[in-house]
Write a protein that holds these residues in place. Structure first.
Motif, PDB file in Angstrom:
ATOM      1  N   HIS A 125      20.967 -14.015  34.578  1.00  0.00           N
ATOM      2  CA  HIS A 125      20.179 -14.271  33.370  1.00  0.00           C
ATOM      3  C   HIS A 125      19.407 -15.567  33.558  1.00  0.00           C
ATOM      4  O   HIS A 125      19.982 -16.592  33.937  1.00  0.00           O
ATOM      5  CB  HIS A 125      21.097 -14.379  32.147  1.00  0.00           C
ATOM      6  CG  HIS A 125      20.388 -14.800  30.900  1.00  0.00           C
ATOM      7  ND1 HIS A 125      20.647 -15.986  30.249  1.00  0.00           N
ATOM      8  CD2 HIS A 125      19.407 -14.190  30.183  1.00  0.00           C
ATOM      9  CE1 HIS A 125      19.874 -16.089  29.182  1.00  0.00           C
ATOM     10  NE2 HIS A 125      19.104 -15.022  29.121  1.00  0.00           N
ATOM     11  N   ALA A 126      18.101 -15.535  33.303  1.00  0.00           N
ATOM     12  CA  ALA A 126      17.264 -16.732  33.314  1.00  0.00           C
ATOM     13  C   ALA A 126      17.428 -17.493  34.634  1.00  0.00           C
ATOM     14  O   ALA A 126      17.190 -16.928  35.697  1.00  0.00           O
ATOM     15  CB  ALA A 126      17.571 -17.585  32.096  1.00  0.00           C
ATOM     16  N   MET A 127      17.843 -18.756  34.593  1.00  0.00           N
ATOM     17  CA  MET A 127      18.014 -19.522  35.818  1.00  0.00           C
ATOM     18  C   MET A 127      18.899 -18.802  36.814  1.00  0.00           C
ATOM     19  O   MET A 127      18.659 -18.834  38.027  1.00  0.00           O
ATOM     20  CB  MET A 127      18.609 -20.897  35.505  1.00  0.00           C
ATOM     21  CG  MET A 127      18.874 -21.760  36.725  1.00  0.00           C
ATOM     22  SD  MET A 127      19.872 -23.233  36.365  1.00  0.00           S
ATOM     23  CE  MET A 127      21.504 -22.477  36.156  1.00  0.00           C
ATOM     24  N   GLY A 128      19.948 -18.138  36.339  1.00  0.00           N
ATOM     25  CA  GLY A 128      20.830 -17.393  37.223  1.00  0.00           C
ATOM     26  C   GLY A 128      20.114 -16.263  37.931  1.00  0.00           C
ATOM     27  O   GLY A 128      20.440 -15.926  39.071  1.00  0.00           O
ATOM     28  N   ALA A 129      19.118 -15.667  37.258  1.00  0.00           N
ATOM     29  CA  ALA A 129      18.335 -14.603  37.886  1.00  0.00           C
ATOM     30  C   ALA A 129      17.464 -15.157  39.002  1.00  0.00           C
ATOM     31  O   ALA A 129      17.319 -14.538  40.068  1.00  0.00           O
ATOM     32  CB  ALA A 129      17.481 -13.897  36.833  1.00  0.00           C
ATOM     33  N   LEU A 130      16.868 -16.327  38.774  1.00  0.00           N
ATOM     34  CA  LEU A 130      16.071 -16.956  39.825  1.00  0.00           C
ATOM     35  C   LEU A 130      16.942 -17.268  41.034  1.00  0.00           C
ATOM     36  O   LEU A 130      16.557 -16.990  42.187  1.00  0.00           O
ATOM     37  CB  LEU A 130      15.417 -18.236  39.293  1.00  0.00           C
ATOM     38  CG  LEU A 130      14.654 -19.077  40.322  1.00  0.00           C
ATOM     39  CD1 LEU A 130      13.526 -18.292  40.965  1.00  0.00           C
ATOM     40  CD2 LEU A 130      14.140 -20.361  39.685  1.00  0.00           C
ATOM     41  N   THR A 131      18.111 -17.836  40.807  1.00  0.00           N
ATOM     42  CA  THR A 131      19.039 -18.110  41.902  1.00  0.00           C
ATOM     43  C   THR A 131      19.373 -16.829  42.652  1.00  0.00           C
ATOM     44  O   THR A 131      19.420 -16.807  43.885  1.00  0.00           O
ATOM     45  CB  THR A 131      20.323 -18.764  41.362  1.00  0.00           C
ATOM     46  OG1 THR A 131      19.989 -19.977  40.687  1.00  0.00           O
ATOM     47  CG2 THR A 131      21.311 -19.060  42.481  1.00  0.00           C
ATOM     48  N   ALA A 132      19.587 -15.748  41.892  1.00  0.00           N
ATOM     49  CA  ALA A 132      19.952 -14.471  42.506  1.00  0.00           C
ATOM     50  C   ALA A 132      18.837 -13.944  43.404  1.00  0.00           C
ATOM     51  O   ALA A 132      19.095 -13.516  44.537  1.00  0.00           O
ATOM     52  CB  ALA A 132      20.283 -13.453  41.413  1.00  0.00           C
ATOM     53  N   TRP A 133      17.578 -13.994  42.929  1.00  0.00           N
ATOM     54  CA  TRP A 133      16.547 -13.426  43.798  1.00  0.00           C
ATOM     55  C   TRP A 133      16.197 -14.355  44.946  1.00  0.00           C
ATOM     56  O   TRP A 133      15.816 -13.899  46.029  1.00  0.00           O
ATOM     57  CB  TRP A 133      15.355 -12.933  43.024  1.00  0.00           C
ATOM     58  CG  TRP A 133      14.189 -13.801  42.670  1.00  0.00           C
ATOM     59  CD1 TRP A 133      13.356 -14.460  43.520  1.00  0.00           C
ATOM     60  CD2 TRP A 133      13.654 -14.039  41.350  1.00  0.00           C
ATOM     61  NE1 TRP A 133      12.355 -15.096  42.817  1.00  0.00           N
ATOM     62  CE2 TRP A 133      12.504 -14.841  41.488  1.00  0.00           C
ATOM     63  CE3 TRP A 133      14.034 -13.638  40.070  1.00  0.00           C
ATOM     64  CZ2 TRP A 133      11.735 -15.275  40.403  1.00  0.00           C
ATOM     65  CZ3 TRP A 133      13.271 -14.057  38.984  1.00  0.00           C
ATOM     66  CH2 TRP A 133      12.142 -14.865  39.156  1.00  0.00           C
ATOM     67  N   GLN A 134      16.408 -15.662  44.779  1.00  0.00           N
ATOM     68  CA  GLN A 134      16.205 -16.555  45.911  1.00  0.00           C
ATOM     69  C   GLN A 134      17.256 -16.313  46.990  1.00  0.00           C
ATOM     70  O   GLN A 134      16.952 -16.349  48.184  1.00  0.00           O
ATOM     71  CB  GLN A 134      16.221 -18.012  45.443  1.00  0.00           C
ATOM     72  CG  GLN A 134      14.980 -18.391  44.646  1.00  0.00           C
ATOM     73  CD  GLN A 134      14.991 -19.825  44.158  1.00  0.00           C
ATOM     74  OE1 GLN A 134      16.038 -20.370  43.824  1.00  0.00           O
ATOM     75  NE2 GLN A 134      13.825 -20.442  44.081  1.00  0.00           N
ATOM     76  N   LEU A 135      18.494 -16.053  46.568  1.00  0.00           N
ATOM     77  CA  LEU A 135      19.525 -15.746  47.551  1.00  0.00           C
ATOM     78  C   LEU A 135      19.257 -14.392  48.207  1.00  0.00           C
ATOM     79  O   LEU A 135      19.431 -14.238  49.422  1.00  0.00           O
ATOM     80  CB  LEU A 135      20.910 -15.742  46.913  1.00  0.00           C
ATOM     81  CG  LEU A 135      22.030 -15.360  47.886  1.00  0.00           C
ATOM     82  CD1 LEU A 135      22.140 -16.388  49.012  1.00  0.00           C
ATOM     83  CD2 LEU A 135      23.360 -15.198  47.179  1.00  0.00           C
TER      84      LEU A 135
END
Length: 305
Positions: A125-135
């Motif tokens: 969700h939100a920042m967590g989603a960005l982290t997820a797609w960067q990983l």
């Protein structure tokens, strides 16, 4: 139930991961069939380690417990783990300089490896989603599917960061009671257009009692530092590098607009789109049943890896 598992993130930061759910149960059991429907002797449930892994990543100011309703239904067929990211929940609160994009991504990479979850589905969700797609762009071997919930790929700019700093200063901390927390974030906060009890409950979960009242479990300056590492940049290039199936979900009244969400789907090599009516930015918290209906078919299509 939720079981805490400590993992070590980037720079030795201690992170609290929470594994949800009881061992899954089969609907049918034939004692005469040595494998039954589960593929395991006597029809016994599959050990948790053999279930497909799902890692849930909260947004800025969130915590793993916000995922509890999602994790509990996921646990019927997945090994569902939610992570308190650095500076949040029960995880360590390192100094301000520690809140880089690289650190957040490396934390999730370490969690997947130490928990033995990969290749996993990441739900962010939100920042967590960005982290997820960067990983997912960095380590495609660790990510077999991705759910992006209400996170923009475009740059938000300095004005957005200034607005957030002003908003933190407007919080009437310490709050005298949790009821005051719920009321302010659900009704009195100038960012609230109409009463939103779910929003009040969301923020009540990130408060802890102190001698003078209720205060957030995070440091606002750490949140601003975390946020400034992404708001000045666009993240389309990393999105285009995500090779696994990806579902982009937006709340109809959330921060991710329909046009941008659909452009994200177009940029993703294997992108899909879903939206949840009567939901704002806190999609999974505002409308948990509609959220489940939006993402469950995508997870079913991924199968067991």
């Amino acid at each position: 139930m939720a079981r805490r598992i400590d993992v070590t993130g980037a720079g030795g930061v201690r992170l609290a991961a929470w594994e949800f759910g009881d061992p899954p149960k089969t609907d049918r059991f034939d004692p005469t069939d040595p494998t039954d429907l589960t593929g395991h002797p006597g029809g016994s449930p599959a050990p948790a380690a053999e279930l497909p892994g799902v890692l849930l990543l909260h947004g800025l100011m969130g915590r793993a417990s916000h995922w509890a309703p999602t994790a509990r239904w996921l646990a019927a067929r997945h090994r569902a783990v939610a992570l308190d990211q650095r500076g949040h929940g029960r995880s360590d609160k390192p100094p301000r300089s520690s809140y880089t994009r690289e650190a957040y991504v490396e934390d999730v990479e370490a969690a997947l490896e130490q928990l033995g979850l990969g290749p996993a589905v990441l739900i962010g969700h939100a920042m967590g989603a960005l982290t997820a797609w960067q990983l997912a762009a960095k380590r495609p071997d660790l990510v077999r599917g991705l759910v992006i919930c209400d996170m923009r790929a475009s740059a938000l700019g300095g004005a957005s960061q200034h607005t957030w700093a002003e908003w933190f200063r407007a919080w009437p901390v310490p709050f005298a009671t949790l009821a005051d927390v719920r009321k302010w974030f659900g009704e009195d906060d100038p960012w609230v257009e109409r009463p939103n009890p779910a929003r009040g409950e969301f923020y009540a979960e990130v408060m802890a009692e102190s001698p003078d009242g209720w205060r957030p479990v995070f440091e606002p300056e750490h949140m601003l530092r975390s946020r400034e590492t992404w708001v000045y940049d666009a993240h389309w290039e990393e999105l285009a590098q995500v090779r696994c199936p990806t579902l982009v979900v937006r709340g109809l009244d959330g921060e991710l607009g329909r046009a941008e969400a659909q452009e994200m789907v177009r940029v993703l090599p294997h992108g899909q789109y879903a939206e949840v009516a009567d939901a704002g930015h806190l999609v999974h918290y505002d409308q948990p049943e509609a959220w489940r209906a939006a993402i469950e078919p995508f997870l079913d299509a991924l199968g067991n890896g």
